[in-house]
Design a protein around this motif. Structure first.
Motif, PDB file in Angstrom:
ATOM      1  N   MET A   1     -81.577  -5.987  97.961  1.00  0.00           N
ATOM      2  CA  MET A   1     -80.892  -7.021  98.759  1.00  0.00           C
ATOM      3  C   MET A   1     -81.481  -7.085 100.170  1.00  0.00           C
ATOM      4  O   MET A   1     -81.399  -6.115 100.926  1.00  0.00           O
ATOM      5  N   PRO A   2     -82.066  -8.230 100.552  1.00  0.00           N
ATOM      6  CA  PRO A   2     -82.578  -8.316 101.928  1.00  0.00           C
ATOM      7  C   PRO A   2     -81.419  -8.357 102.930  1.00  0.00           C
ATOM      8  O   PRO A   2     -80.323  -8.798 102.589  1.00  0.00           O
ATOM      9  N   ARG A   3     -81.687  -7.933 104.138  1.00  0.00           N
ATOM     10  CA  ARG A   3     -80.650  -7.940 105.184  1.00  0.00           C
ATOM     11  C   ARG A   3     -80.103  -9.340 105.434  1.00  0.00           C
ATOM     12  O   ARG A   3     -78.939  -9.502 105.763  1.00  0.00           O
ATOM     13  N   ASP A   4     -80.970 -10.341 105.301  1.00  0.00           N
ATOM     14  CA  ASP A   4     -80.493 -11.704 105.600  1.00  0.00           C
ATOM     15  C   ASP A   4     -80.225 -12.507 104.323  1.00  0.00           C
ATOM     16  O   ASP A   4     -80.129 -13.724 104.349  1.00  0.00           O
ATOM     17  N   GLY A   5     -80.127 -11.810 103.170  1.00  0.00           N
ATOM     18  CA  GLY A   5     -79.932 -12.529 101.908  1.00  0.00           C
ATOM     19  C   GLY A   5     -78.552 -12.304 101.319  1.00  0.00           C
ATOM     20  O   GLY A   5     -77.767 -11.497 101.822  1.00  0.00           O
TER      21      GLY A   5
ATOM     22  N   ILE B   1     -63.016  -2.234  90.929  1.00  0.00           N
ATOM     23  CA  ILE B   1     -64.448  -2.034  90.655  1.00  0.00           C
ATOM     24  C   ILE B   1     -64.815  -0.606  91.067  1.00  0.00           C
ATOM     25  O   ILE B   1     -64.556  -0.196  92.207  1.00  0.00           O
ATOM     26  N   ARG B   2     -65.438   0.118  90.173  1.00  0.00           N
ATOM     27  CA  ARG B   2     -65.879   1.480  90.520  1.00  0.00           C
ATOM     28  C   ARG B   2     -67.243   1.392  91.210  1.00  0.00           C
ATOM     29  O   ARG B   2     -68.191   0.830  90.648  1.00  0.00           O
ATOM     30  N   PRO B   3     -67.352   1.940  92.423  1.00  0.00           N
ATOM     31  CA  PRO B   3     -68.623   1.829  93.161  1.00  0.00           C
ATOM     32  C   PRO B   3     -69.829   2.305  92.357  1.00  0.00           C
ATOM     33  O   PRO B   3     -70.912   1.729  92.460  1.00  0.00           O
ATOM     34  N   ASP B   4     -69.640   3.323  91.509  1.00  0.00           N
ATOM     35  CA  ASP B   4     -70.815   3.846  90.795  1.00  0.00           C
ATOM     36  C   ASP B   4     -71.273   2.941  89.654  1.00  0.00           C
ATOM     37  O   ASP B   4     -72.255   3.245  88.979  1.00  0.00           O
ATOM     38  N   THR B   5     -70.577   1.806  89.436  1.00  0.00           N
ATOM     39  CA  THR B   5     -71.073   0.855  88.430  1.00  0.00           C
ATOM     40  C   THR B   5     -72.065  -0.143  89.051  1.00  0.00           C
ATOM     41  O   THR B   5     -72.660  -0.946  88.342  1.00  0.00           O
ATOM     42  N   ILE B   6     -72.193  -0.107  90.363  1.00  0.00           N
ATOM     43  CA  ILE B   6     -73.174  -0.996  91.014  1.00  0.00           C
ATOM     44  C   ILE B   6     -74.538  -0.310  90.921  1.00  0.00           C
ATOM     45  O   ILE B   6     -74.711   0.799  91.420  1.00  0.00           O
ATOM     46  N   PRO B   7     -75.513  -0.960  90.256  1.00  0.00           N
ATOM     47  CA  PRO B   7     -76.801  -0.277  90.059  1.00  0.00           C
ATOM     48  C   PRO B   7     -77.507  -0.023  91.389  1.00  0.00           C
ATOM     49  O   PRO B   7     -77.462  -0.851  92.307  1.00  0.00           O
ATOM     50  N   GLU B   8     -78.161   1.116  91.422  1.00  0.00           N
ATOM     51  CA  GLU B   8     -78.787   1.559  92.665  1.00  0.00           C
ATOM     52  C   GLU B   8     -79.868   0.605  93.183  1.00  0.00           C
ATOM     53  O   GLU B   8     -80.032   0.437  94.389  1.00  0.00           O
ATOM     54  N   TRP B   9     -80.617  -0.021  92.252  1.00  0.00           N
ATOM     55  CA  TRP B   9     -81.723  -0.879  92.691  1.00  0.00           C
ATOM     56  C   TRP B   9     -81.249  -1.974  93.638  1.00  0.00           C
ATOM     57  O   TRP B   9     -81.974  -2.401  94.530  1.00  0.00           O
TER      58      TRP B   9
ATOM     59  N   LEU C   1     -71.763  -5.331  99.886  1.00  0.00           N
ATOM     60  CA  LEU C   1     -72.196  -4.176  99.090  1.00  0.00           C
ATOM     61  C   LEU C   1     -71.741  -2.882  99.745  1.00  0.00           C
ATOM     62  O   LEU C   1     -71.308  -1.938  99.084  1.00  0.00           O
ATOM     63  N   ASN C   2     -71.837  -2.871 101.061  1.00  0.00           N
ATOM     64  CA  ASN C   2     -71.411  -1.668 101.771  1.00  0.00           C
ATOM     65  C   ASN C   2     -69.906  -1.426 101.614  1.00  0.00           C
ATOM     66  O   ASN C   2     -69.455  -0.292 101.457  1.00  0.00           O
ATOM     67  N   ARG C   3     -69.171  -2.534 101.613  1.00  0.00           N
ATOM     68  CA  ARG C   3     -67.718  -2.405 101.415  1.00  0.00           C
ATOM     69  C   ARG C   3     -67.427  -1.862 100.008  1.00  0.00           C
ATOM     70  O   ARG C   3     -66.641  -0.945  99.832  1.00  0.00           O
TER      71      ARG C   3
END
Ligand code: GLC
Length: 481
Positions: A291-295, A278-286, A257-259
């Motif tokens: 997303m958990p750190r280990d998920g 993929i445009r980053p702003d199409t990824i919903p903010e929620w 996600l960070n990438r």
């Protein structure tokens, strides 16, 4: 001497659980469909109060779940008969007639029509279904079931017969040839699998890709030809490209996600870091918060400028079971189900898709479908049939206790609410608005899960590794009396 509290709690649950299991086996046995006296499948639903529509058919995808339960009970005959009957119904002729199913297609469902000497099988390849949806998953489920049957029964003669070998080849010839794209994934229309209505699942939906991968793995072992046979080589090659593509491009976790968040767009050429633009702003903010750190999980769909981040449980759990998800990915998926339990399991596991489409998305992507209203039916409803798959995936990832806890918590209510087809609401608390009762795959999903929890090694027949000696679907052992 008084028994300790935990003991009486346990034994109370044990007795209730046995009663539920007995009742469920009775229902599953009652759903069996016979053709010329032989058991050949199970009807989708025995709900006498709801219009039958096509719920009196044997659905290929639904029967897979019944078959897992039967195989776990050591019953092979009904599964063998189903595999044969579906093969007889497979569209086997090559023709250019667009109104007939393409060569190699397996029916979505069939029913037994007529009686006595007039008895016959009537398949449906989608031509009678609502919106004429095409069942691309059927051939894949059939291949996976042939693999599972062969491992569970040890009977290789069925697979090796000329008719079965031809059936396997026809399915492969339908899905392996290059088409209009240069990707290892399959391009499919909306509603081509379990979600058999419009839901924005056209293109390269995860569930179909994971099933395709499973089917290729199954076919690799089922084809009775040397490893260097051209078809077998093509199967192995596609399987490995597909696995790489899914593991690499569909995978979402905090690192990916960070990438994506920092992606450049409009890149040309083979070295593009963002190959699908993929445009980053199409990824919903929620999602960044959720997303958990280990998920992590596999995204629902990927295409040009399109990354569908909805979580589809069936595709993700099948990926764990089949080994498509690598070790870390499998753990991350189970971590996600554990830490987002309210969203993904709710009161009645398992959520089919998370989150639901709402507002304008719902209008545009479902065509304003009231049956698929937000948090209902396919659009964010909860489906008990997935319990078999959740349990199998959890066992495969070493999380048996988690699956046991989930099943223990829900089984009495499933029975009390008469094995509803699906549940509505964010938390899956309401019996679905139009849900059938006595839905066979809800019953079978529960039964298969119960059996797997009792004997975790028994899931071996669903896998692809060397068969473990401890396994075995316990032939002869029945539901508790
Ligand atoms: C519904 C479901 C489909 C299932 C059928 C029979 O159409 O969407 O996945 O196979 O019912 O249960």
């Amino acid at each position: 001497m008084k028994a300790p509290g935990w003991f009486s709690r346990l034994s109370r649950r044990g007795i209730a659980s046995n009663a539920v299991e007995r009742e469920a086996w009775r229902r599953l046995d009652a759903s069996i469909v016979r053709y010329r006296g032989e058991p050949v499948g199970t009807i989708a639903s025995g709900d006498g109060d709801a219009p039958a529509q096509n719920y009196d058919h044997v659905f290929t995808r639904d029967f897979f779940v019944s078959a897992v339960a039967f195989l776990l009970r050591g019953e092979h005959e009904i599964v063998r008969n189903f595999l044969r009957v579906a093969l007889d119904l497979q569209s086997a002729d090559h023709h250019m007639d667009c109104f007939r199913p393409g060569q190699g297609m397996m029916p979505a469902s069939f029913r037994v029509a007529g009686t006595g000497a007039e008895e016959r099988l009537e398949p449906d390849f989608g031509e009678h279904a609502i919106a004429r949806v095409t069942p691309i998953d059927s051939g894949f489920w059939w291949l996976y079931l042939l693999h599972a049957y062969t491992r569970a029964s040890g009977d290789e003669s069925l697979t090796k017969s000329d008719a079965m070998q031809r059936g396997i080849r026809l399915i492969l010839e339908l899905c392996l040839p290059p088409r209009h794209e240069m990707l290892p994934t399959l391009l499919v229309p909306d509603g081509a699998f379990m979600i058999d209505r419009r839901l924005g699942v056209y293109g390269h939906p995860l569930d179909i890709q994971v099933l395709f991968h499973l089917a290729l793995r199954a076919a690799d072992g089922l084809l009775d030809v040397p490893v260097d046979d051209p078809l077998r080589r093509a199967v192995a090659e596609r399987e490995s490209h597909l696995a790489h593509h899914l593991r690499h491009y569909y995978w979402l976790d905090m690192a990916t996600l960070n990438r994506i968040y920092r992606y450049q767009v409009e890149e040309l050429g083979a070295d593009a870091a963002n190959p699908f633009n993929i445009r980053p702003d199409t990824i919903p903010e929620w999602l960044f918060e959720w997303m958990p750190r280990d998920g992590g999980y596999f995204a629902g769909n990927l295409g040009p400028a399109r990354l569908d981040v909805r979580l589809f449980s069936q595709g993700n759990l099948l990926a764990v079971l089949s080994g498509l998800a690598d070790r870390e990915q499998a753990q991350a998926i189970l971590n996600l189900f554990e830490s987002r339990r309210e969203d993904l399991l709710g009161e009645t596991p398992v959520k089919l898709v998370f989150p639901a489409l709402e507002g304008r998305d719902w209008q545009l992507l479902t065509g304003g479908d009231p049956k698929n209203a937000p948090w209902s039916y396919h659009n964010g409803g909860n489906w008990p049939f997935l319990l078999w798959l959740f349990t199998a995936a959890a066992i495969r990832a070493g999380r048996r206790e988690f699956a046991a806890e989930v099943l223990d918590a829900v089984e009495e209510r499933l029975a009390a609410e008469q094995w509803a087809e699906y549940y509505d609401g964010r938390g899956g608390r309401l019996v679905g608005k139009e849900a059938r009762l006595d839905q066979t795959w809800s019953v079978a999903g529960y039964l298969a899960a119960r059996r797997m929890l009792a004997n975790p090694d028994a899931i071996d027949f669903l896998g692809f590794g060397a068969p473990s000696t401890a396994t075995s679907c316990d032939a002869g052992s029945r539901a508790p009396a």
